[in-house]
Motif scaffolding. Structure first.
Motif, short mmCIF file in Angstrom:
data_model
loop_
_atom_site.label_atom_id
_atom_site.label_comp_id
_atom_site.label_asym_id
_atom_site.label_seq_id
_atom_site.Cartn_x
_atom_site.Cartn_y
_atom_site.Cartn_z
N LEU A 100 0.83 -1.21 0.00
CA LEU A 100 0.00 0.00 0.00
C LEU A 100 0.86 1.26 0.00
N GLN A 101 1.93 1.25 0.79
CA GLN A 101 2.81 2.41 0.81
C GLN A 101 3.51 2.59 -0.54
N HIS A 102 3.87 1.49 -1.18
CA HIS A 102 4.47 1.56 -2.51
C HIS A 102 3.53 2.27 -3.49
N LEU A 103 2.25 1.90 -3.45
CA LEU A 103 1.28 2.56 -4.34
C LEU A 103 1.26 4.07 -4.09
N LEU A 104 1.20 4.45 -2.83
CA LEU A 104 1.20 5.89 -2.49
C LEU A 104 2.49 6.57 -2.96
N VAL A 107 2.47 7.22 -6.73
CA VAL A 107 1.61 8.34 -7.10
C VAL A 107 2.25 9.66 -6.68
N ASN A 108 2.79 9.71 -5.47
CA ASN A 108 3.43 10.94 -5.00
C ASN A 108 4.63 11.32 -5.86
N THR A 109 5.42 10.36 -6.26
CA THR A 109 6.57 10.63 -7.12
C THR A 109 6.11 11.22 -8.45
N LEU A 110 5.10 10.61 -9.04
CA LEU A 110 4.57 11.10 -10.31
C LEU A 110 4.11 12.55 -10.18
N LYS A 111 3.39 12.85 -9.11
CA LYS A 111 2.88 14.21 -8.91
C LYS A 111 4.02 15.20 -8.67
N GLN A 112 5.03 14.80 -7.90
CA GLN A 112 6.17 15.68 -7.65
C GLN A 112 6.94 15.99 -8.93
N GLU A 113 6.93 15.04 -9.85
CA GLU A 113 7.61 15.24 -11.12
C GLU A 113 6.75 16.02 -12.11
N GLU A 119 -0.26 8.98 -17.01
CA GLU A 119 1.04 8.32 -17.13
C GLU A 119 1.20 7.15 -16.16
N LEU A 120 0.35 7.07 -15.16
CA LEU A 120 0.41 5.96 -14.22
C LEU A 120 0.16 4.62 -14.89
N SER A 121 -0.62 4.63 -15.97
CA SER A 121 -0.94 3.36 -16.65
C SER A 121 0.30 2.73 -17.28
N SER A 122 1.36 3.50 -17.47
CA SER A 122 2.58 2.94 -18.05
C SER A 122 3.63 2.60 -16.98
N THR A 123 3.25 2.72 -15.71
CA THR A 123 4.17 2.40 -14.63
C THR A 123 4.49 0.90 -14.65
N VAL A 124 5.75 0.59 -14.58
CA VAL A 124 6.18 -0.81 -14.58
C VAL A 124 5.97 -1.39 -13.18
N MET A 125 5.30 -2.53 -13.13
CA MET A 125 5.06 -3.20 -11.86
C MET A 125 6.39 -3.77 -11.33
N PRO A 126 6.72 -3.52 -10.07
CA PRO A 126 7.94 -4.08 -9.50
C PRO A 126 7.93 -5.61 -9.54
N GLU A 127 9.10 -6.16 -9.68
CA GLU A 127 9.24 -7.62 -9.76
C GLU A 127 8.59 -8.32 -8.58
N ALA A 128 8.67 -7.73 -7.39
CA ALA A 128 8.10 -8.36 -6.19
C ALA A 128 6.61 -8.65 -6.31
N TYR A 129 5.91 -7.91 -7.18
CA TYR A 129 4.46 -8.07 -7.30
C TYR A 129 4.03 -8.73 -8.60
N GLN A 130 4.97 -9.07 -9.46
CA GLN A 130 4.61 -9.59 -10.78
C GLN A 130 4.00 -10.99 -10.76
N GLU A 131 4.27 -11.76 -9.73
CA GLU A 131 3.72 -13.12 -9.65
C GLU A 131 2.40 -13.17 -8.88
N TRP A 132 1.99 -12.05 -8.34
CA TRP A 132 0.75 -12.02 -7.57
C TRP A 132 -0.45 -12.12 -8.51
N LYS A 140 -4.97 -0.19 -11.94
CA LYS A 140 -6.24 0.38 -11.49
C LYS A 140 -6.06 1.13 -10.17
N ASN A 141 -5.31 0.54 -9.25
CA ASN A 141 -5.04 1.19 -7.96
C ASN A 141 -4.28 2.50 -8.15
N LEU A 142 -3.24 2.46 -8.99
CA LEU A 142 -2.44 3.67 -9.21
C LEU A 142 -3.30 4.78 -9.81
#
Length: 150
Positions: A100-104, A107-113, A119-132, A140-142
């Motif tokens: 949950l903190q990763h999602l936040l 989003v915060n990084t994107l807004k700061q930039e 542009e969130l739809s093109s965010t690459v999912m971290p490897e840690a979550y790719q098998e979930w 959708k969450n982002l």
């Protein structure tokens, strides 16, 4: 119609075990409830935690959800029975917080930039979550958070 309700905690002692029903407020939804078996150190957490599965954040308050998980992490728990995914250990409380903190953070990084929510739809999912499971929820969450978190 229910004959009994509770606002924060409701307990009863059966012939074999004590059962506690808790609500720590609304995180995933406004009506999150937990069933805790203190002697067995088992907690049925509903959709507050999904194991090896992306959690959907569109119906609740992600900041409060993270604080609920912080409180839950203080409980004497060995086993988590999630709303989605296999039964797991207490480490999944922290894992859910990290997700949950990763999602936040994303989003915060994107807004700061100064980038757009689209542009969130093109965010690459971290490897840690790719098998979930439920991978489609990541984007959708982002997007939901990007549109609804200031």
């Amino acid at each position: 119609m229910p004959t009994e309700t509770f606002e924060s905690k409701w307990s009863f002692q059966g012939t074999a075990r004590e059962v506690q029903c808790h609500t720590l407020g609304g995180g995933h939804t406004a009506s999150d409830s937990l069933l805790y078996l203190p002697n067995e150190r088992i907690c049925f957490v509903g959709d507050l935690i999904a194991i090896q599965n992306h959690m959907l954040v569109v119906d609740g308050d992600i900041h409060y959800w993270i604080s609920i998980l912080e409180k839950l992490n203080q409980w004497d728990i060995d086993t988590i029975v999630p709303g989605h995914g296999p039964v797991g250990g207490k480490q999944w409380i922290s894992q859910a917080q990290v997700y949950l903190q990763h999602l936040l953070d994303q989003v915060n990084t994107l807004k700061q930039e100064g980038r757009s929510t689209k542009e969130l739809s093109s965010t690459v999912m971290p490897e840690a979550y790719q098998e979930w499971s439920a991978k489609e929820l990541y984007t959708k969450n982002l997007q939901h958070l990007g549109e609804n978190i200031s």
